[in-house]
Design a protein around this motif. Structure first.
Motif, PDB file in Angstrom:
ATOM      1  N   GLN A  68      62.540 -20.294 -25.498  1.00  0.00           N
ATOM      2  CA  GLN A  68      61.401 -19.466 -25.887  1.00  0.00           C
ATOM      3  C   GLN A  68      60.478 -19.407 -24.676  1.00  0.00           C
ATOM      4  O   GLN A  68      60.189 -20.439 -24.066  1.00  0.00           O
ATOM      5  N   ASP A 103      49.401 -19.158 -34.222  1.00  0.00           N
ATOM      6  CA  ASP A 103      50.220 -18.446 -35.226  1.00  0.00           C
ATOM      7  C   ASP A 103      50.870 -17.179 -34.681  1.00  0.00           C
ATOM      8  O   ASP A 103      52.074 -16.962 -34.831  1.00  0.00           O
ATOM      9  N   CYS A 107      53.534 -17.864 -32.067  1.00  0.00           N
ATOM     10  CA  CYS A 107      54.737 -18.462 -32.665  1.00  0.00           C
ATOM     11  C   CYS A 107      55.533 -17.440 -33.454  1.00  0.00           C
ATOM     12  O   CYS A 107      56.771 -17.413 -33.374  1.00  0.00           O
ATOM     13  N   SER A 108      54.838 -16.578 -34.189  1.00  0.00           N
ATOM     14  CA  SER A 108      55.615 -15.630 -34.992  1.00  0.00           C
ATOM     15  C   SER A 108      56.310 -14.610 -34.101  1.00  0.00           C
ATOM     16  O   SER A 108      57.425 -14.182 -34.386  1.00  0.00           O
ATOM     17  N   GLU A 109      55.680 -14.232 -32.994  1.00  0.00           N
ATOM     18  CA  GLU A 109      56.343 -13.304 -32.064  1.00  0.00           C
ATOM     19  C   GLU A 109      57.546 -13.981 -31.393  1.00  0.00           C
ATOM     20  O   GLU A 109      58.581 -13.354 -31.181  1.00  0.00           O
ATOM     21  N   LEU A 110      57.393 -15.252 -31.071  1.00  0.00           N
ATOM     22  CA  LEU A 110      58.526 -15.990 -30.478  1.00  0.00           C
ATOM     23  C   LEU A 110      59.679 -16.059 -31.480  1.00  0.00           C
ATOM     24  O   LEU A 110      60.841 -15.880 -31.126  1.00  0.00           O
ATOM     25  N   ASP A 111      59.314 -16.306 -32.738  1.00  0.00           N
ATOM     26  CA  ASP A 111      60.346 -16.393 -33.784  1.00  0.00           C
ATOM     27  C   ASP A 111      61.083 -15.067 -33.966  1.00  0.00           C
ATOM     28  O   ASP A 111      62.233 -15.037 -34.402  1.00  0.00           O
ATOM     29  N   GLY A 114      62.017 -13.417 -31.634  1.00  0.00           N
ATOM     30  CA  GLY A 114      62.906 -13.296 -30.475  1.00  0.00           C
ATOM     31  C   GLY A 114      62.294 -12.561 -29.294  1.00  0.00           C
ATOM     32  O   GLY A 114      63.000 -12.035 -28.437  1.00  0.00           O
TER      33      GLY A 114
END
Ligand code: ASP
Ligand code: MG
Length: 401
Positions: free
Chosen positions: A34, A118, A121-125, A127
């Motif tokens: 990530q 938040d 992290c959600s953007e990383l999740d 991808g």
């Protein structure tokens, strides 16, 4: 792994360099990491924005200044995300508002208070590579703030700490931290590693590789930093906690040419004067460094000290206004001076380091004007003309021995 990668202005100065950075980030991303990227403004953008502001108003409101300067970083992150898109890799740019990087209120010199993770992290999740503006924050009025020149390093470290990143890499246009400025000392060496404390001393002494507060923050949160070049694959310098036995006697030699000496002549030799002088300067936020007080003669004494050149005029002005109250007979100011320092954690346990430094200066006929020491540094004030010679001599004595 979660990696935070920060690139300075020179690393994203033009189209070619933007694509170079994009590719380096994509390389890590494709390995399954990530990746959070922090960017500074392109090339000299920040300086140019400051010039533009000055041409409109020589004394611009600080709030508006931060509003303006924040544009530089916003340009970089948007262009970077466009570059990644053209390379077929999903990414998103975020500014201080969108992340929510909360700072103190002080425009032009704000400090981080809290970073929301938040959104990142959600953007990383999802991808994506997440590209964040360095140098800026928001305050309690929902206004844009900036962190002081060079502040993007601090953004990177703060994000690495908040996200619990596995690595924090600071990319710049030099290959790491050197034992001295390689432009002045050609045989200066790149350090493999350096402790937070040593780096802090070097950073505040004008070795401009890292923003001072980024190192303070890295130390506080135990973030290991790597300083390396965006233009080569050389290994770089690791900044971390280094234990006593491993520490070097002298790690580096630094010079600060932006220093001025102020001398207060014929001050009354009685208790409380030094307090009044330095308290007054502190109240005006003037940072005083090396201080010398002469032995009293009859009923007067002299006090000399150094300040940043940029604050010298203000300091003299304030002292002049208070000349009577502070019992000062004469104020002298001199700008043709520089501070030369050696820094090394090993000094704490070794005798004779100062003597060796003074010997090196004696060997090349450099006169020492003032001396100051801390646990891990020795600083001398010398004439500006002597700086390069003095730096070489001191460097060779300790590091090339
Ligand atoms: N762009 C800002 C500056 O030039 C912040 C940074 O580069 O770190 O100071
Ligand atoms: Mg920088």
């Amino acid at each position: 792994m979660l990696i935070v990668k920060k690139f300075g202005g020179s690393s994203v100065a033009d189209k070619e360099r933007i694509f170079n950075v994009a590719n380096r980030c994509i390389e890590d991303y494709k390995k399954g990491n990530q990746v959070v990227v922090v960017l500074s403004a392109m090339g000299d953008t920040t300086d140019e924005l400051i010039e533009k502001a000055q041409s409109i108003n020589p004394n611009p409101p600080k709030r508006e200044m931060d509003m303006l300067l924040a544009c530089g970083e916003q340009t970089s992150v948007a262009l970077m995300s466009m570059a990644m898109a053209s390379l077929g890799v999903p990414s998103i740019s975020l500014n201080a508002f969108q992340v929510a990087m909360h700072t103190t209120s002080k425009y032009s010199n704000a400090k981080f208070k809290r970073i929301d993770t938040d959104r990142i992290c959600s953007e990383l999740d999802l991808g994506k590579i997440v590209i964040v503006t360095g140098f800026q924050g928001i305050n309690k009025f929902d206004d844009i703030t900036t962190l002081g020149r060079g502040g993007s390093d601090t953004t990177a470290v703060a994000l690495a700490a908040a996200l619990g990143a596995d690595a924090c890499e600071i990319y710049t246009d030099v290959e790491g931290v050197y034992t001295a400025d390689p432009r002045i000392v050609p045989n200066a060496k790149k350090m493999k590693e350096i402790s937070y404390d040593e780096m802090l001393e070097l950073a505040s002494l004008g070795a401009k590789v890292l923003h001072n507060r980024s190192v303070e923050m890295a130390k506080k949160y135990g973030v290991t930093l790597v300083v390396r070049s965006s233009l080569t694959t050389a290994e770089g310098t690791i900044v971390k906690e280094v234990k006593g036995v491993e520490s070097m006697l002298v790690s580096g030699v630094a010079v600060d040419k932006n220093t001025a000496r102020i001398a207060l002549i014929g001050v009354k030799n009685s208790p409380g004067i030094a307090f009044k002088v330095f308290d007054l300067l502190a109240k005006h936020n003037i940072n005083v460094d090396v201080i010398i007080q002469s032995i009293g003669r009859e009923d007067t004494k002299d006090i000399s000290f150094t300040v940043d050149e940029a604050q010298a005029r203000e300091a003299v002005q304030i002292l002049k206004e208070n000349k009577e109250r502070l019992t000062i007979q004469k104020i002298m100011e001199e700008e043709n001076v520089a501070k030369l320092s050696i820094v090394g954690a090993g000094m704490q346990t070794h005798a004779g380091v100062a003597a060796k430094m003074f010997e090196a200066l004696f060997d090349v006929g450099v006169n020492i004007r003032m001396i100051a020491t801390s646990e891990i540094r020795i600083t001398v004030l010398i004439n500006l003309d002597d700086v390069d010679r003095a730096m070489k001599a001191v460097h060779d004595k300790f590091i090339d021995d």
